[in-house]
Motif scaffolding. Structure first.
Motif, short mmCIF file in Angstrom:
data_model
loop_
_atom_site.label_atom_id
_atom_site.label_comp_id
_atom_site.label_asym_id
_atom_site.label_seq_id
_atom_site.Cartn_x
_atom_site.Cartn_y
_atom_site.Cartn_z
N PRO A 20 -7.24 -78.55 -1.14
CA PRO A 20 -8.47 -78.76 -0.38
C PRO A 20 -8.80 -77.55 0.48
O PRO A 20 -7.89 -76.86 0.95
N PHE A 21 -10.08 -77.32 0.71
CA PHE A 21 -10.50 -76.19 1.52
C PHE A 21 -11.34 -76.61 2.72
O PHE A 21 -11.99 -75.78 3.36
N GLY A 22 -11.33 -77.91 3.04
CA GLY A 22 -12.08 -78.39 4.20
C GLY A 22 -11.45 -79.63 4.79
O GLY A 22 -10.53 -80.22 4.21
N ALA A 23 -11.93 -80.03 5.97
CA ALA A 23 -11.44 -81.20 6.70
C ALA A 23 -9.95 -81.04 7.01
O ALA A 23 -9.44 -79.93 7.10
N PHE A 24 -9.21 -82.15 7.17
CA PHE A 24 -7.76 -82.05 7.38
C PHE A 24 -7.03 -83.14 6.61
O PHE A 24 -6.20 -83.88 7.15
N TYR A 25 -7.34 -83.20 5.29
CA TYR A 25 -6.74 -84.20 4.43
C TYR A 25 -6.23 -83.58 3.13
O TYR A 25 -6.79 -82.61 2.63
N MET A 26 -5.18 -84.22 2.59
CA MET A 26 -4.70 -83.95 1.24
C MET A 26 -4.87 -85.22 0.43
O MET A 26 -4.77 -86.33 0.98
N PHE A 27 -5.07 -85.08 -0.89
CA PHE A 27 -5.31 -86.23 -1.75
C PHE A 27 -4.42 -86.12 -2.99
O PHE A 27 -4.91 -85.95 -4.11
N PRO A 28 -3.10 -86.20 -2.80
CA PRO A 28 -2.19 -86.02 -3.94
C PRO A 28 -2.29 -87.17 -4.95
O PRO A 28 -2.59 -88.31 -4.61
N CYS A 29 -2.01 -86.83 -6.20
CA CYS A 29 -2.05 -87.77 -7.30
C CYS A 29 -0.68 -88.42 -7.48
O CYS A 29 0.33 -87.72 -7.54
N ILE A 30 -0.65 -89.74 -7.58
CA ILE A 30 0.64 -90.44 -7.73
C ILE A 30 0.67 -91.25 -9.04
O ILE A 30 1.48 -92.17 -9.19
N LYS A 31 -0.18 -90.88 -9.99
CA LYS A 31 -0.29 -91.64 -11.24
C LYS A 31 1.01 -91.62 -12.05
O LYS A 31 1.29 -92.55 -12.81
N GLU A 32 1.81 -90.56 -11.90
CA GLU A 32 3.04 -90.45 -12.70
C GLU A 32 4.03 -91.58 -12.43
O GLU A 32 4.90 -91.85 -13.26
N PHE A 33 3.87 -92.26 -11.31
CA PHE A 33 4.86 -93.27 -10.93
C PHE A 33 4.52 -94.67 -11.43
O PHE A 33 5.30 -95.61 -11.23
N GLY A 34 3.36 -94.82 -12.06
CA GLY A 34 3.01 -96.10 -12.65
C GLY A 34 2.77 -97.21 -11.65
O GLY A 34 2.92 -98.39 -11.97
N MET A 35 2.39 -96.83 -10.43
CA MET A 35 2.12 -97.81 -9.38
C MET A 35 0.66 -97.67 -8.95
O MET A 35 0.08 -96.59 -9.08
N THR A 36 0.09 -98.76 -8.44
CA THR A 36 -1.23 -98.63 -7.86
C THR A 36 -1.10 -97.88 -6.54
O THR A 36 -0.01 -97.76 -5.97
N SER A 37 -2.21 -97.37 -6.05
CA SER A 37 -2.20 -96.65 -4.78
C SER A 37 -1.70 -97.55 -3.65
O SER A 37 -0.94 -97.11 -2.78
N ASP A 38 -2.13 -98.80 -3.67
CA ASP A 38 -1.71 -99.74 -2.62
C ASP A 38 -0.22 -100.03 -2.72
O ASP A 38 0.49 -100.07 -1.69
N GLU A 39 0.28 -100.20 -3.94
CA GLU A 39 1.72 -100.45 -4.12
C GLU A 39 2.54 -99.26 -3.64
O GLU A 39 3.57 -99.43 -2.97
N PHE A 40 2.10 -98.06 -4.00
CA PHE A 40 2.82 -96.85 -3.60
C PHE A 40 2.86 -96.74 -2.08
O PHE A 40 3.92 -96.51 -1.48
N ALA A 41 1.70 -96.89 -1.43
CA ALA A 41 1.63 -96.73 0.02
C ALA A 41 2.45 -97.80 0.74
O ALA A 41 3.14 -97.51 1.73
N THR A 42 2.41 -99.02 0.23
CA THR A 42 3.17 -100.11 0.85
C THR A 42 4.66 -99.89 0.69
O THR A 42 5.44 -100.06 1.65
N ASP A 43 5.08 -99.50 -0.50
CA ASP A 43 6.51 -99.29 -0.76
C ASP A 43 7.03 -98.09 0.03
O ASP A 43 8.15 -98.14 0.58
N LEU A 44 6.25 -97.03 0.11
CA LEU A 44 6.65 -95.86 0.90
C LEU A 44 6.83 -96.23 2.37
O LEU A 44 7.80 -95.81 3.02
N LEU A 45 5.92 -97.02 2.87
CA LEU A 45 6.02 -97.44 4.28
C LEU A 45 7.25 -98.31 4.51
O LEU A 45 7.99 -98.12 5.49
N ASN A 46 7.51 -99.25 3.61
CA ASN A 46 8.63 -100.16 3.79
C ASN A 46 9.98 -99.46 3.62
O ASN A 46 10.93 -99.75 4.35
N ARG A 47 10.06 -98.52 2.68
CA ARG A 47 11.35 -97.90 2.37
C ARG A 47 11.62 -96.65 3.17
O ARG A 47 12.79 -96.35 3.51
#
Length: 389
Positions: free
Chosen positions: A314-341
């Protein structure tokens, strides 16, 4: 008993950002990379002007449109930074954050059935504001292969005879994508061809790292059909002061101001006096914060490459938007599991539209210390996921 609620409001989902913020606020030792809020204190000279205004008893309503002094300073700032010319007495007013300006613009410009084109992934308020204005939101998918920029071809394909307004959310939240002048020129050609209008949300205009921001309103033929939205939250670290502004043709601003008069009255007086100081003497603060954000941006890109996590730069704002498709999880599942673990909070890409599926948003508006710890935990997490495939 009759249902007391509007059918319109009950169709609108709560913000997907706040869900994870609320959870992490009660989780011990958790690190949040989820909120788009500068970690810097508002610069002292700006706070001091707010304090002085209170000490001097400047606690009364300002005019509905805002302090004349602030609007004059903003007009000079917009001309100096983005080559935009506005009459501060007729073509500008001060709002309670940029979000109020977005809402007022849509309500002032849209009739029931009008279509609003909203490139996504993008800020969470555009679709609900369109719905509340009884318009029809039509999303345009921004793609990683296009660097999440809006293309003229995608815009052309989305336009119908009901299209009235295009939202231009650049620099973009959540992707960090920008639009260069050549990109905007192609968009402007399509906009003028079909005689539609533009709501240009430029709240991150001071946070670009390789190119100076160009406003679509500065291009030939676009000033008269564009409402520019901006504010103080991101550039000057003034989120809690709740101050923004809208600029555009007098005919549109007059009607937006009418909505503001009845719903808001005026923006906070103390915040407006502080903002005068920000616009007059805050350039060095903006530069210093931008340089720090850029350092963090480059660090995150380096770490993502190290851990093999695919991420558009990215070249603006202050965010990154990485792709997590390789893990076979939905975005919500990934974020929830990352937070819990691992106790790291990020935002699922779907909070910014269905086409955000397969991505997460990470804000780097946090200290380098917090970022290093959080990225270490994320690396541990994805290493474990890959090992268990």
């Amino acid at each position: 008993m009759r249902d007391p609620l509007s059918k319109t409001i009950t169709t609108i989902k709560p913000s997907g950002i706040r869900k994870f913020f609320d959870i992490v606020s009660e989780m011990k030792d958790a690190i949040s990379l989820g909120v788009g809020e500068p970690d810097f204190d508002t610069p002292w000279h700006i706070r001091e002007e707010g304090i002085k205004s209170l000490e001097k008893g400047k606690t009364f309503y300002t005019s509905n449109a805002g302090l004349k002094e602030l609007k004059v300073e903003l007009a000079q700032y917009l001309k100096r930074r983005f080559d935009l010319t506005y009459d501060p007495s007729k073509e500008m007013f001060i709002t309670v954050g940029g979000s109020e300006a977005i809402d007022a613009a849509m309500r002032a410009m849209l009739d029931p059935g009008d279509e609003v084109l909203i490139p996504q992934p993008s800020y969470v308020s555009y679709v609900p504001c369109a719905v509340l204005a009884h318009a029809v939101p039509v999303t345009i998918e921004l793609k990683a292969e296009d660097e999440f920029r809006l293309t003229a071809e995608a815009l052309e394909a989305a336009i119908t005879d009901k299209t009235k307004l295009l939202v231009m959310p650049f620099p973009n939240n959540p992707t960090g994508a920008i639009m260069e002048q050549k990109d905007l020129e192609a968009i402007a050609e399509v906009v003028q061809k079909h005689d539609i209008f533009v709501l240009s949300d430029e709240i991150y205009s001071e946070l670009t790292y390789t190119e100076n921001h160009v406003s679509i309103a500065s291009l030939p033929g676009m000033w008269e059909r564009t409402i520019v939205i901006n504010g103080f939250s991101k550039s000057y670290a003034m989120t809690g002061w709740r101050l923004g502004y809208a600029c555009g043709p007098e005919a549109i601003i007059t009607q937006m101001l009418k909505i503001h008069q009845f719903c808001i009255m005026c923006a906070p007086t103390t915040s407006q006096y502080a903002a005068v100081e920000a616009v007059k003497n805050g350039d060095a603060d903006v530069v210093a914060m931008r340089e720090e954000y850029n350092q963090r941006r480059r660090y995150l890109m380096h770490r993502f490459r190290q851990m093999g996590l695919e991420c558009f730069e990215p070249f603006g704002a202050f965010y990154m938007f990485p792709c997590i498709k390789e893990f076979g999880m939905t975005s919500d599942e990934f974020a929830t599991d990352l937070l819990n673990r691992k106790k790291v909070a990020v935002v699922p890409g779907t909070a910014f539209g269905d086409c955000g599926e397969g991505f997460i948003r990470i804000s780097y508006a946090y200290s380098m210390e917090a970022l290093k710890e959080a990225l270490g935990r994320i690396e541990e997490y994805i290493t474990e996921l890959r090992a268990n495939k």
